[in-house]
Design an enzyme around this catalytic site. Structure first.
Site, PDB file in Angstrom:
ATOM      1  N   TYR A 158     -42.354 -16.371   1.882  1.00 36.51           N
ATOM      2  CA  TYR A 158     -41.626 -15.868   0.716  1.00 36.51           C
ATOM      3  C   TYR A 158     -41.297 -14.387   0.900  1.00 36.51           C
ATOM      4  O   TYR A 158     -40.150 -13.955   0.750  1.00 36.51           O
ATOM      5  CB  TYR A 158     -42.460 -16.092  -0.546  1.00 36.51           C
ATOM      6  N   LYS A 216     -37.487 -13.001   1.454  1.00 35.66           N
ATOM      7  CA  LYS A 216     -36.903 -12.211   0.357  1.00 35.66           C
ATOM      8  C   LYS A 216     -36.492 -10.821   0.847  1.00 35.66           C
ATOM      9  O   LYS A 216     -35.593 -10.203   0.276  1.00 35.66           O
ATOM     10  CB  LYS A 216     -37.879 -12.131  -0.817  1.00 35.66           C
TER      11      LYS A 216
HETATM   12  N1  LIG Z   1     -39.895 -16.531 -11.355  1.00 41.82           N
HETATM   13  C1  LIG Z   1     -40.250 -15.343 -10.895  1.00 41.82           C
HETATM   14  O1  LIG Z   1     -41.244 -14.770 -11.301  1.00 41.82           O
HETATM   15  C2  LIG Z   1     -39.408 -14.652  -9.857  1.00 41.82           C
HETATM   16  C3  LIG Z   1     -39.702 -13.330  -9.527  1.00 41.82           C
HETATM   17  C4  LIG Z   1     -38.933 -12.697  -8.573  1.00 41.82           C
HETATM   18  C5  LIG Z   1     -37.906 -13.376  -7.956  1.00 41.82           C
HETATM   19  N2  LIG Z   1     -37.647 -14.655  -8.281  1.00 41.82           N
HETATM   20  C6  LIG Z   1     -36.555 -15.319  -7.601  1.00 41.82           C
HETATM   21  O2  LIG Z   1     -35.680 -15.868  -8.571  1.00 41.82           O
HETATM   22  C7  LIG Z   1     -35.103 -17.065  -8.085  1.00 41.82           C
HETATM   23  C8  LIG Z   1     -35.344 -18.187  -9.080  1.00 41.82           C
HETATM   24  O3  LIG Z   1     -36.730 -18.338  -9.276  1.00 41.82           O
HETATM   25  P1  LIG Z   1     -37.307 -19.370 -10.330  1.00 41.82           P
HETATM   26  O4  LIG Z   1     -38.566 -18.818 -10.811  1.00 41.82           O
HETATM   27  O5  LIG Z   1     -36.274 -19.783 -11.303  1.00 41.82           O
HETATM   28  O6  LIG Z   1     -37.635 -20.587  -9.344  1.00 41.82           O
HETATM   29  P2  LIG Z   1     -37.579 -22.133  -9.619  1.00 41.82           P
HETATM   30  O7  LIG Z   1     -38.471 -22.746  -8.605  1.00 41.82           O
HETATM   31  O8  LIG Z   1     -37.832 -22.439 -11.054  1.00 41.82           O
HETATM   32  O9  LIG Z   1     -36.085 -22.479  -9.291  1.00 41.82           O
HETATM   33  C9  LIG Z   1     -35.608 -22.524  -7.988  1.00 41.82           C
HETATM   34  C10 LIG Z   1     -34.585 -23.648  -7.927  1.00 41.82           C
HETATM   35  O10 LIG Z   1     -34.080 -23.712  -6.598  1.00 41.82           O
HETATM   36  C11 LIG Z   1     -33.871 -25.073  -6.305  1.00 41.82           C
HETATM   37  N3  LIG Z   1     -33.873 -25.326  -4.869  1.00 41.82           N
HETATM   38  C12 LIG Z   1     -34.921 -25.295  -4.024  1.00 41.82           C
HETATM   39  N4  LIG Z   1     -34.517 -25.666  -2.804  1.00 41.82           N
HETATM   40  C13 LIG Z   1     -33.210 -25.937  -2.867  1.00 41.82           C
HETATM   41  C14 LIG Z   1     -32.240 -26.388  -1.934  1.00 41.82           C
HETATM   42  N5  LIG Z   1     -32.565 -26.632  -0.664  1.00 41.82           N
HETATM   43  N6  LIG Z   1     -30.963 -26.559  -2.349  1.00 41.82           N
HETATM   44  C15 LIG Z   1     -30.635 -26.317  -3.631  1.00 41.82           C
HETATM   45  N7  LIG Z   1     -31.503 -25.900  -4.558  1.00 41.82           N
HETATM   46  C16 LIG Z   1     -32.789 -25.720  -4.186  1.00 41.82           C
HETATM   47  C17 LIG Z   1     -35.034 -25.791  -6.961  1.00 41.82           C
HETATM   48  O11 LIG Z   1     -34.743 -27.161  -7.155  1.00 41.82           O
HETATM   49  C18 LIG Z   1     -35.198 -25.009  -8.239  1.00 41.82           C
HETATM   50  O12 LIG Z   1     -34.530 -25.617  -9.330  1.00 41.82           O
HETATM   51  C19 LIG Z   1     -35.698 -17.283  -6.722  1.00 41.82           C
HETATM   52  O13 LIG Z   1     -34.826 -16.784  -5.745  1.00 41.82           O
HETATM   53  C20 LIG Z   1     -36.958 -16.481  -6.751  1.00 41.82           C
HETATM   54  O14 LIG Z   1     -37.358 -16.081  -5.478  1.00 41.82           O
HETATM   55  C21 LIG Z   1     -38.366 -15.317  -9.223  1.00 41.82           C
END
Ligand SMILES: NC(=O)c1ccc[n+]([C@@H]2O[C@H](COP(=O)([O-])OP(=O)(O)OC[C@H]3O[C@@H](n4cnc5c(N)ncnc54)[C@H](O)[C@@H]3O)[C@@H](O)[C@H]2O)c1
Length: 602
Positions: free
Chosen positions: A513, A517
């Site tokens: 991760y 990132k």
């Molecule tokens: N939630 C947090 O605390 C947080 C913090 C910092 C950054 N982020 C970033 O924000 C973004 C969203 O995070 P989130 O918490 O909503 O995650 P999440 O896991 O809820 O959503 C990620 C989505 O990506 C989809 N996905 C995974 N593999 C895939 C593929 N091969 N093709 C198409 N879709 C695919 C999943 O089905 C899922 O719906 C990510 O990039 C994550 O790294 C999240």
């Protein structure tokens, strides 16, 4: 010497201009038609030399370019023409949204190029008399005005399915409000910009179109109330206006082309008829003759780009008023500017059914964008799209794609382009994002020495190759459009090393991760540099941790590491996404917007 003319788009209006320009002695005319052989064949009088691309046409150094393609492409085409040194005539409306119009007009003015907008009704003989008599005080001070146009859309172009025409398609800038903007222009020509506008727009008929087919506007001036009614349904067609003043009233109808003015105290109305044998094309012919006269320096423009901009301001205020159910102020002379408005833009959000993706899709839709929500499951995408459309009133569609699969990405992009004609915003949000404390992610928190290679490779594929593929396909299209905003989502751990201490004994934040990132940051910078000259902006959004299902110890320790003393709510990145997606960030590219409660700032 008559000008050299390039016509972009040979639909019915482009052909009309060809014939009229020829009738006025302009013979050096060539054209670009994107539909090529698929289009309706040209009649003998409409035959012109065609060029294979807009660029090829501009390379022939036309003096003026007639922009007669679908509305959504007007501004990009006109901008290219001005940059190639040509004057431009843009069919009405000047564009489908006010975004970029002011900048374009300034650019054309700085380059000393004329911008004309096709408001042919300003050349109707009895409408011109109406305006002159109004300004001369023939009916006293105007207090009320009603403009109406109703015309049954399926009857317009009997040779084509009206549902495929630009007038019927939202993504091409259709809808009755913009397509019939003439009457709004007349309002502006007669009285100037209103102080405020309220409106209702609806799809009320059985036409099967996705645009408004009825629009009713009330425009308030200091001491005048004007109504404008437009529809795609009235049969037989009608276009007319009535203006009531303190000393009389005037009425005009297109059907007989007659203007009647009743003055208080006079026994008979003053009547002005169109010249014998007057026909509709005479307006277009007079308009073309005027354009040529302006180019020769003999007349000053009656149909300037400013007129196009002002009519569009009224139409845009009406759209907003209807969508938000309110009265929209529109102060004369002031720039109507909402840099966050995404009306007419098309966005793809990946990972849309996840925690943050749906927030982004919802926000972009509320700001006016058409949103393609994509994720792994088609069922969940469609479900999300239906619930978002219902909540925002916008157009949201669900299309599944695995972003690690090139063919599926190709299909997603091709289908979006086929349905909406363009892509303005890409949010690369999908990722493998393991949540601490959940059993399914157990292996993701293994010590580095035991970190499974499959997991590492899967993270590279989803978090880096996925955005790479989408950027490649979508960015190329944006570069051709000359505009676009790509937002790659990183994470605090793409910027700094994780603090492993908050994950509990024997647990470590996923190396996959953190590394993927951080790769996102430089993918952003690389592409920002690569596409900067093409008008495509690429930025990173770095969100901090969102409180969602983690164990309480983790949440407390995470919160302690932030300056705000808490994890984020899932809706707290909406503003950042809207900012990066919209013109509000128009001078920002290659940047990393960090929204992390202060985690990385101490
Ligand atoms: N939630 C947090 O605390 C947080 C913090 C910092 C950054 N982020 C970033 O924000 C973004 C969203 O995070 P989130 O918490 O909503 O995650 P999440 O896991 O809820 O959503 C990620 C989505 O990506 C989809 N996905 C995974 N593999 C895939 C593929 N091969 N093709 C198409 N879709 C695919 C999943 O089905 C899922 O719906 C990510 O990039 C994550 O790294 C999240």
């Amino acid at each position: 010497m008559p000008p050299k003319v390039l016509i972009i788009g040979l639909g019915s209006i482009g052909r009309r201009h060809v014939q009229n320009l020829r009738a006025l002695g302009v013979n050096d005319i060539f054209a670009f038609r994107s539909r090529g052989a698929a289009a309706r064949p040209l009649e003998p009088g409409e035959q012109v030399l065609t060029v294979p691309t807009l660029e090829a046409g501009l390379a022939r150094k036309p003096d003026i370019v007639f922009v007669t393609n679908p509305t959504a492409f007007h501004l990009a085409t006109a901008r290219a023409a001005v940059r190639a040194g040509a004057h431009v005539f843009i069919e009405k409306p000047i564009s489908h949204t006010p975004n970029g119009v002011e900048e374009f007009l300034s650019e054309a003015a700085a380059a000393g190029r004329h911008v004309f907008v096709g408001f042919n009704f300003r050349f109707h003989p009895t409408i011109r008399i109406a305006r002159e008599r109004l300004l001369a005080g023939a009916i006293g001070r105007p207090v009320s005005a009603r403009f109406a146009i109703g015309e049954y859309l399926p009857d317009w172009h009997p040779w084509e399915d009206y549902r495929t025409s630009y007038s019927a398609r939202a993504e091409l800038g259709g809808g009755v409000l913009l397509t019939q903007i003439h009457d709004i222009d007349l309002l502006n020509w007669f009285f100037g910009l209103p102080r405020e506008v309220t409106a209702s727009l609806g799809t009320c008929g059985e036409l099967g179109v996705d645009v408004e087919d009825v629009a009713a506007l009330i425009c308030n001036y200091e001491r005048l109330i004007a109504e404008v009614h437009l529809d795609y349904l009235e049969k037989p067609a009608r276009r007319c206006f009535t203006i009531i003043g303190t000393g009389g009233k005037m009425e005009w109808t297109q059907q007989d082309g007659t203007l009647r003015i009743w003055r208080h105290g006079a026994s008979e109305p003053e009547e002005h008829r169109a010249p014998l044998g007057f026909e509709r094309n005479d307006m277009f012919l007079a308009e073309a003759a005027h354009v040529l006269a302006v180019l020769r320096g003999e007349e000053s423009s009656l149909i300037s780009g400013d007129a196009g901009r002002d009519a569009l301001k009224i139409a845009a205020a009406a759209k907003r008023a209807s969508a938000e159910r309110r009265i929209c102020p529109l102060v004369a002379g002031e720039r109507e500017h909402n840099p966050f408005d995404l009306t007419g833009r098309v966005a793809i959000v990946t990972g849309a059914t996840g925690l943050l993706g749906r927030e982004y899709a919802d926000e972009l839709s509320r700001a006016g964008a058409t949103v393609v929500a994509t994720d792994l499951s088609q069922g969940r995408c469609v479900e999300l799209a239906a619930s978002l459309s219902a909540a925002t009133g916008g157009k949201v569609i669900g299309l599944a794609a695995d972003i690690t699969n090139s063919e599926e990405v190709d299909r997603l992009v091709a289908e979006t382009e086929r349905r909406f004609g363009r892509i303005d915003i890409l949010v690369n949000n999908a990722a493998m994002n393991p949540v601490p404390g959940l059993a399914i992610f157990e292996k993701s928190f293994a010590p580095f020495e035991e970190y499974p290679r499959e997991l590492w490779e899967r993270e590279l594929a989803v978090n880096v190759t996925g955005p790479f593929l989408l950027c490649q396909r979508v960015g190329a299209l944006m570069a051709r459009q000359g505009r676009g905003s790509i937002i790659n989502i990183s994470s605090t751990y793409g910027n700094v090393a994780p603090d492993h201490r908050i994950y509990g004994p024997g647990k470590y934040k996923s190396v996959g991760y953190a590394v993927t990132k951080s790769a996102v940051l430089n993918l952003t910078r690389y592409l920002a540099a690569y596409w900067g000259p093409k008008g495509v902006r690429v930025n990173t959004l770095t969100p901090g941790g969102v409180g969602a299902g983690q164990d309480p110890d983790f949440r407390r320790q995470y919160a302690d590491r932030t300056m705000l003393g808490r994890m984020a709510e899932k809706n707290e990145y909406r503003g950042a996404i809207l900012y990066l997606a919209s013109d509000a960030s128009s001078y920002m590219t290659g940047a990393n917007l960090i929204v992390d409660g202060g985690w990385t700032a101490w």
